[in-house]
Design an enzyme around this catalytic site. Structure first.
Site, PDB file in Angstrom:
ATOM      1  N   GLU A  40     -81.120 -34.868  -9.493  1.00  0.00           N
ATOM      2  CA  GLU A  40     -81.509 -35.045 -10.899  1.00  0.00           C
ATOM      3  C   GLU A  40     -82.031 -36.453 -11.149  1.00  0.00           C
ATOM      4  O   GLU A  40     -81.677 -37.393 -10.442  1.00  0.00           O
ATOM      5  CB  GLU A  40     -80.331 -34.707 -11.829  1.00  0.00           C
ATOM      6  CG  GLU A  40     -79.007 -35.370 -11.474  1.00  0.00           C
ATOM      7  CD  GLU A  40     -78.653 -36.546 -12.363  1.00  0.00           C
ATOM      8  OE1 GLU A  40     -79.580 -37.171 -12.928  1.00  0.00           O
ATOM      9  OE2 GLU A  40     -77.453 -36.854 -12.480  1.00  0.00           O
ATOM     10  N   ARG A  65     -69.255 -37.747 -11.684  1.00  0.00           N
ATOM     11  CA  ARG A  65     -69.672 -36.396 -11.285  1.00  0.00           C
ATOM     12  C   ARG A  65     -71.115 -36.100 -11.679  1.00  0.00           C
ATOM     13  O   ARG A  65     -71.444 -35.026 -12.194  1.00  0.00           O
ATOM     14  CB  ARG A  65     -68.719 -35.332 -11.846  1.00  0.00           C
ATOM     15  CG  ARG A  65     -67.273 -35.545 -11.415  1.00  0.00           C
ATOM     16  CD  ARG A  65     -66.383 -34.417 -11.863  1.00  0.00           C
ATOM     17  NE  ARG A  65     -66.653 -33.186 -11.110  1.00  0.00           N
ATOM     18  CZ  ARG A  65     -66.166 -32.921  -9.893  1.00  0.00           C
ATOM     19  NH1 ARG A  65     -65.406 -33.819  -9.265  1.00  0.00           N
ATOM     20  NH2 ARG A  65     -66.433 -31.791  -9.303  1.00  0.00           N
ATOM     21  N   CYS A  70     -83.307 -39.284  -4.258  1.00  0.00           N
ATOM     22  CA  CYS A  70     -83.120 -39.464  -2.818  1.00  0.00           C
ATOM     23  C   CYS A  70     -82.362 -40.720  -2.440  1.00  0.00           C
ATOM     24  O   CYS A  70     -81.437 -40.687  -1.622  1.00  0.00           O
ATOM     25  CB  CYS A  70     -84.457 -39.418  -2.091  1.00  0.00           C
ATOM     26  SG  CYS A  70     -85.568 -40.815  -2.416  1.00  0.00           S
ATOM     27  N   HIS A 108     -89.359 -42.275  -0.010  1.00  0.00           N
ATOM     28  CA  HIS A 108     -88.241 -41.353   0.178  1.00  0.00           C
ATOM     29  C   HIS A 108     -87.303 -41.923   1.228  1.00  0.00           C
ATOM     30  O   HIS A 108     -87.721 -42.681   2.108  1.00  0.00           O
ATOM     31  CB  HIS A 108     -88.774 -39.982   0.622  1.00  0.00           C
ATOM     32  CG  HIS A 108     -87.723 -38.941   0.821  1.00  0.00           C
ATOM     33  ND1 HIS A 108     -86.882 -38.531  -0.179  1.00  0.00           N
ATOM     34  CD2 HIS A 108     -87.358 -38.232   1.935  1.00  0.00           C
ATOM     35  CE1 HIS A 108     -86.063 -37.605   0.295  1.00  0.00           C
ATOM     36  NE2 HIS A 108     -86.325 -37.419   1.570  1.00  0.00           N
ATOM     37  N   ASP A 124     -80.901 -34.433   4.941  1.00  0.00           N
ATOM     38  CA  ASP A 124     -81.608 -34.804   3.712  1.00  0.00           C
ATOM     39  C   ASP A 124     -81.047 -33.985   2.557  1.00  0.00           C
ATOM     40  O   ASP A 124     -81.386 -32.817   2.391  1.00  0.00           O
ATOM     41  CB  ASP A 124     -83.105 -34.559   3.870  1.00  0.00           C
ATOM     42  CG  ASP A 124     -83.933 -35.187   2.755  1.00  0.00           C
ATOM     43  OD1 ASP A 124     -83.351 -35.519   1.709  1.00  0.00           O
ATOM     44  OD2 ASP A 124     -85.154 -35.341   2.925  1.00  0.00           O
TER      45      ASP A 124
END
Length: 280
Positions: A40, A65, A70, A108, A124
C-alpha cells in the site's frame, strides 16, 4: 532486530519461530507476508514521512499493522530473514514502464536470499502482483507460480539500446519476466537500505511517480487470489482469474474494507493529495 522484535514480527505473519533457515521456511514466510502485510501507498497521501530505518519500519508494519511499498516491505522482510539466519543481499532494480523503458535508478528493492539447505532465491514481497513464492535465482527456464509463469534472464538491451551488465568480472544484470512481459531489471551489486532513500523520496513526492497519482492497498488472499482497494473501488480476483468489482459509495464502507480486509485502522478516508495537473 532483537529476539522480541522477531517474535512480534512472526506473530504478525501468523507463523511459528522456525528452527532452521531452510527453503521451505522461506517459502512459508514469503507467502504469509503477501497474505498478511498489504502492499500500500497510503503514507504518500496521508502526509506520513517514509523513513528507511529498521525501527521506524517495525513501528509501522508490525506495531501499527500497516503495509508499505517495496523499500519498506522488502527492506524489513530482509531484516527479519537476516535475524532468522538467512544470508540476505539487498538488490536494486529498475521497473519496466511504457514501451519497455526502464524507470529511475533504485526504482525497486528486491532480495537475494541463500538458505542453509542450499540454493539462492529471489524474494520479493514488495512489488504488488508478483510471485507468491521465491524464485530460483540461478534458474533460467520457466518457473511456474500461482502468480504466473516467471523467468529470470540475463538482460539484453532495453528500449534505449542499453545492455545490462557492467563488464569485467561483475555479474550481468538480470531481467525478471512474468507471462512473457519484462517486469524489472535487477542489478547484481549488493546494496544497503540507505541507498534507496532517494528512490523512496522520488516515488513519494514526484508527480512523475504513479504512487503520487493513485491510491492502492492490495494483498494475496488465502485462496491464492488477490484483493485490491484502489480509492473507492474494490477488486477481488479469485485464483482462477475471475474477478468481482464493486464501487463503494460511503466513507464508512471504505474504512470498513481497510479494517476488515486489510487490518488497517484509519481515522479518515485517504484521498490523492496531488493529482496530476492540479499543481503542487
Amino acid at each position: 532486530m532483537n529476539s522480541a522484535q522477531v517474535d512480534t514480527y512472526l506473530h504478525r505473519l501468523g507463523v511459528e519461530h522456525p528452527a532452521w533457515p531452510t527453503v521451505d521456511v522461506l517459502r512459508e514466510l514469503h507467502l504469509r507476508h503477501l497474505q498478511t502485510v498489504p502492499f500500500e501507498n497510503l503514507s504518500v497521501h496521508l502526509g506520513e514521512e517514509i523513513v528507511l530505518e529498521e525501527k521506524r519500519l517495525l513501528d509501522k508494519v508490525v506495531g501499527a499493522r500497516r503495509g508499505g511499498f517495496c523499500y519498506e516491505l522488502n527492506g524489513l522482510f530482509g531484516a527479519l530473514l537476516g535475524a532468522l539466519g538467512f544470508d540476505v543481499t539487498l538488490l536494486a532494480a529498475r521497473v519496466y514502464g511504457d514501451e519497455g523503458r526502464l524507470g529511475i535508478p533504485y526504482d525497486h528493492l528486491a532480495l537475494r536470499v541463500r538458505t542453509v539447505d542450499g540454493g539462492e532465491w529471489l524474494a520479493d514481497v514488495g512489488f504488488g502482483a508478483h510471485s507468491h513464492y521465491p524464485l530460483a535465482f540461478g534458474a533460467r527456464g520457466e518457473q511456474e507460480d500461482p502468480g504466473g509463469t516467471f523467468r529470470i534472464l540475463e538482460a539484453g538491451p532495453d528500449a534505449a539500446g542499453v545492455r545490462g551488465g557492467h563488464g569485467g568480472s561483475e555479474e550481468a544484470d538480470l531481467d525478471v519476466v512474468v507471462n512473457g512481459r519484462s517486469q524489472y531489471r535487477l542489478e547484481a551489486r549488493p546494496r544497503v537500505l540507505g541507498d534507496f532513500a532517494a528512490g523512496a523520496w522520488w516515488h513519494s513526492t514526484s508527480p512523475g511517480s504513479h504512487f503520487t497519482q493513485s491510491l492502492v492497498c492490495s494483498r494475496v488472499t488465502e485462496d491464492g487470489g488477490r484483493i485490491t482497494l484502489s480509492g473507492r473501488t474494490v477488486k477481488v480476483t479469485a485464483a482462477d482469474g475471475t474477478r468481482d468489482e464493486e464501487e463503494l459509495t460511503t466513507d464508512e464502507e471504505v474504512l470498513g474494507v481497510y479494517r476488515e480486509r486489510f487490518g488497517i485502522e484509519l481515522d479518515g478516508v485517504p484521498t490523492v493529495r496531488n493529482p496530476r495537473g492540479s499543481g503542487r
